[in-house]
Design an enzyme around this catalytic site. Structure first.
Site, PDB file in Angstrom:
ATOM      1  N   ASP A   1      43.298 -47.439 -24.745  1.00 17.39           N
ATOM      2  CA  ASP A   1      43.243 -46.305 -23.825  1.00 17.39           C
ATOM      3  C   ASP A   1      44.374 -45.357 -24.223  1.00 17.39           C
ATOM      4  O   ASP A   1      45.549 -45.742 -24.171  1.00 17.39           O
ATOM      5  CB  ASP A   1      43.441 -46.852 -22.407  1.00 17.39           C
ATOM      6  CG  ASP A   1      43.555 -45.756 -21.360  1.00 17.39           C
ATOM      7  OD1 ASP A   1      43.644 -44.564 -21.710  1.00 17.39           O
ATOM      8  OD2 ASP A   1      43.575 -46.126 -20.170  1.00 17.39           O
ATOM      9  N   ILE A   2      44.040 -44.153 -24.620  1.00 13.00           N
ATOM     10  CA  ILE A   2      45.042 -43.240 -25.178  1.00 13.00           C
ATOM     11  C   ILE A   2      46.115 -42.851 -24.145  1.00 13.00           C
ATOM     12  O   ILE A   2      47.227 -42.487 -24.525  1.00 13.00           O
ATOM     13  CB  ILE A   2      44.361 -41.996 -25.801  1.00 13.00           C
ATOM     14  CG1 ILE A   2      45.275 -41.346 -26.846  1.00 13.00           C
ATOM     15  CG2 ILE A   2      43.937 -40.991 -24.736  1.00 13.00           C
ATOM     16  CD1 ILE A   2      44.566 -40.351 -27.753  1.00 13.00           C
TER      17      ILE A   2
ATOM     18  N   GLY B   1      35.390 -38.347 -19.103  1.00 13.79           N
ATOM     19  CA  GLY B   1      35.843 -39.051 -20.305  1.00 13.79           C
ATOM     20  C   GLY B   1      37.351 -39.082 -20.442  1.00 13.79           C
ATOM     21  O   GLY B   1      38.087 -39.243 -19.461  1.00 13.79           O
TER      22      GLY B   1
ATOM     23  N   ASN C   1      37.721 -29.385 -22.741  1.00 16.02           N
ATOM     24  CA  ASN C   1      36.641 -28.394 -22.871  1.00 16.02           C
ATOM     25  C   ASN C   1      37.275 -27.004 -22.799  1.00 16.02           C
ATOM     26  O   ASN C   1      38.458 -26.868 -22.516  1.00 16.02           O
ATOM     27  CB  ASN C   1      35.566 -28.616 -21.813  1.00 16.02           C
ATOM     28  CG  ASN C   1      36.131 -28.577 -20.413  1.00 16.02           C
ATOM     29  OD1 ASN C   1      36.762 -27.601 -20.016  1.00 16.02           O
ATOM     30  ND2 ASN C   1      35.935 -29.659 -19.667  1.00 16.02           N
TER      31      ASN C   1
ATOM     32  N   VAL D   1      30.564 -37.379 -24.405  1.00 22.01           N
ATOM     33  CA  VAL D   1      29.612 -36.465 -23.772  1.00 22.01           C
ATOM     34  C   VAL D   1      29.072 -35.424 -24.770  1.00 22.01           C
ATOM     35  O   VAL D   1      27.920 -34.994 -24.648  1.00 22.01           O
ATOM     36  CB  VAL D   1      30.309 -35.747 -22.588  1.00 22.01           C
ATOM     37  CG1 VAL D   1      29.415 -34.669 -21.985  1.00 22.01           C
ATOM     38  CG2 VAL D   1      30.698 -36.749 -21.514  1.00 22.01           C
ATOM     39  N   TYR D   2      29.868 -35.062 -25.765  1.00 26.93           N
ATOM     40  CA  TYR D   2      29.442 -34.031 -26.722  1.00 26.93           C
ATOM     41  C   TYR D   2      28.529 -34.569 -27.836  1.00 26.93           C
ATOM     42  O   TYR D   2      28.063 -33.807 -28.679  1.00 26.93           O
ATOM     43  CB  TYR D   2      30.647 -33.300 -27.309  1.00 26.93           C
ATOM     44  CG  TYR D   2      31.296 -32.303 -26.365  1.00 26.93           C
ATOM     45  CD1 TYR D   2      30.781 -32.067 -25.088  1.00 26.93           C
ATOM     46  CD2 TYR D   2      32.430 -31.589 -26.741  1.00 26.93           C
ATOM     47  CE1 TYR D   2      31.380 -31.155 -24.234  1.00 26.93           C
ATOM     48  CE2 TYR D   2      33.038 -30.669 -25.883  1.00 26.93           C
ATOM     49  CZ  TYR D   2      32.505 -30.454 -24.632  1.00 26.93           C
ATOM     50  OH  TYR D   2      33.104 -29.545 -23.794  1.00 26.93           O
TER      51      TYR D   2
ATOM     52  N   ASP E   1      39.400 -36.733 -21.113  1.00 25.30           N
ATOM     53  CA  ASP E   1      40.019 -35.589 -20.430  1.00 25.30           C
ATOM     54  C   ASP E   1      40.350 -35.963 -18.986  1.00 25.30           C
ATOM     55  O   ASP E   1      41.481 -35.741 -18.500  1.00 25.30           O
ATOM     56  CB  ASP E   1      39.017 -34.420 -20.489  1.00 25.30           C
ATOM     57  CG  ASP E   1      39.620 -33.069 -20.150  1.00 25.30           C
ATOM     58  OD1 ASP E   1      40.852 -32.972 -20.032  1.00 25.30           O
ATOM     59  OD2 ASP E   1      38.839 -32.108 -20.024  1.00 25.30           O
TER      60      ASP E   1
ATOM     61  N   SER F   1      34.687 -35.504 -29.556  1.00 20.81           N
ATOM     62  CA  SER F   1      33.262 -35.097 -29.546  1.00 20.81           C
ATOM     63  C   SER F   1      32.264 -36.252 -29.555  1.00 20.81           C
ATOM     64  O   SER F   1      31.052 -35.990 -29.521  1.00 20.81           O
ATOM     65  CB  SER F   1      32.912 -34.147 -30.710  1.00 20.81           C
ATOM     66  OG  SER F   1      33.386 -32.841 -30.455  1.00 20.81           O
TER      67      SER F   1
HETATM   68  P1  ADP Z   1      33.807 -35.249 -25.805  1.00 17.33           P
HETATM   69  O1  ADP Z   1      33.356 -34.330 -24.714  1.00 17.33           O
HETATM   70  O2  ADP Z   1      34.706 -34.567 -26.833  1.00 17.33           O
HETATM   71  O3  ADP Z   1      32.692 -36.008 -26.411  1.00 17.33           O
HETATM   72  P2  ADP Z   1      34.611 -37.597 -24.248  1.00 17.33           P
HETATM   73  O4  ADP Z   1      35.835 -37.784 -23.451  1.00 17.33           O
HETATM   74  O5  ADP Z   1      33.302 -37.635 -23.554  1.00 17.33           O
HETATM   75  O6  ADP Z   1      34.827 -36.218 -25.049  1.00 17.33           O
HETATM   76  O7  ADP Z   1      34.578 -38.659 -25.414  1.00 17.33           O
HETATM   77  C1  ADP Z   1      35.418 -38.629 -26.542  1.00 17.33           C
HETATM   78  C2  ADP Z   1      35.792 -40.045 -26.901  1.00 17.33           C
HETATM   79  O8  ADP Z   1      36.846 -40.463 -26.044  1.00 17.33           O
HETATM   80  C3  ADP Z   1      34.659 -41.055 -26.730  1.00 17.33           C
HETATM   81  O9  ADP Z   1      34.591 -41.848 -27.917  1.00 17.33           O
HETATM   82  C4  ADP Z   1      35.101 -41.875 -25.531  1.00 17.33           C
HETATM   83  O10 ADP Z   1      34.664 -43.230 -25.665  1.00 17.33           O
HETATM   84  C5  ADP Z   1      36.597 -41.805 -25.657  1.00 17.33           C
HETATM   85  N1  ADP Z   1      37.402 -42.085 -24.457  1.00 17.33           N
HETATM   86  C6  ADP Z   1      37.059 -42.046 -23.147  1.00 17.33           C
HETATM   87  N2  ADP Z   1      38.119 -42.388 -22.380  1.00 17.33           N
HETATM   88  C7  ADP Z   1      39.162 -42.661 -23.222  1.00 17.33           C
HETATM   89  C8  ADP Z   1      40.515 -43.086 -23.074  1.00 17.33           C
HETATM   90  N3  ADP Z   1      41.047 -43.295 -21.868  1.00 17.33           N
HETATM   91  N4  ADP Z   1      41.277 -43.258 -24.197  1.00 17.33           N
HETATM   92  C9  ADP Z   1      40.757 -43.038 -25.425  1.00 17.33           C
HETATM   93  N5  ADP Z   1      39.503 -42.637 -25.630  1.00 17.33           N
HETATM   94  C10 ADP Z   1      38.703 -42.458 -24.557  1.00 17.33           C
END
Ligand code: ADP
Length: 181
Positions: free
Chosen positions: A10-11, A32, A24, A124-125, A34, A121
């Site tokens: 988890d970042i 996600g 966005n 959701v993208y 964000d 990306s």
């Molecule tokens: P985007 O709209 O750019 O696709 P998302 O947040 O929907 O952004 O997804 C981008 C990536 O981030 C996906 O691979 C998702 O699994 C990942 N992701 C979601 N939550 C976390 C988190 N807490 N830490 C790291 N990566 C995450």
């Protein structure tokens, strides 16, 4: 020797100079990664995003802006906007490359040493994960070779599929100057 590290996690929990947010164009938060960054980082991040909006009206696709990381263990959040996948017919690969490159360059300009990226990306993208990982590794290797300040980039994979892809393709990017672990 510079380092690329591929981890699952988890970042919002990664203690580096900057974490990158897959934001966005509104910079007002979303789902996600964000959502997780704003939720755990606190209101200070959104306040700075609103100031950037007032000044320059958000963030374009492929561009990057920086704010505080609020309550997160990182120092900064670099917000970038990846492209939405539309059959690959709208410059998506170039725009994704720009998102990684401009985020990296912003970290360089702040003279940071360590930066963590999510898999921009690929949520959701809907950018295909394999192709996105190729763009991410290729662009960051190029920038690490050119850059002065950043010594370590961490790719934080949230899902097993992305982790597996990064592990599988990393051998294609090995060089004398960058270790990938
Ligand atoms: P985007 O709209 O750019 O696709 P998302 O947040 O929907 O952004 O997804 C981008 C990536 O981030 C996906 O691979 C998702 O699994 C990942 N992701 C979601 N939550 C976390 C988190 N807490 N830490 C790291 N990566 C995450």
């Amino acid at each position: 020797m510079k380092t690329i590290r591929i981890i699952k996690g988890d970042i919002t929990q990664v203690a580096v100079d900057a974490i990158v947010n897959a934001a966005n164009t509104s910079l007002l938060g979303g789902g996600g990664v964000d959502g997780a960054i704003h939720r755990k980082g606190g209101a200070e991040i959104l306040e700075e995003c609103q100031k950037i909006r007032a000044k320059q009206g958000g963030c374009g696709v492929g561009e990057a802006v920086v704010t505080t990381a609020g309550n997160l263990p990182a120092q900064y959040v670099i917000h970038t906007v990846g492209p939405t996948w539309r059959k690959g017919e709208n410059n998506e690969a170039i725009l994704l490359e720009n998102a990684y490159r401009n985020s990296f360059k912003l970290a360089e300009s702040l003279q940071l040493k360590t930066v963590a990226f999510p898999n921009i990306s690929t949520g959701v993208y809907r950018f295909p994960k394999q192709a996105a990982a190729q763009v991410a590794l290729r662009t960051i290797c190029e920038e690490l070779n050119k850059g002065q300040s950043v010594q370590e980039v961490i790719f934080v994979c949230f899902d097993d599929e992305n982790l597996k892809i990064y592990q599988e393709i990393k051998a294609d990017f090995l060089s004398q100057d960058i270790e990938i672990m």
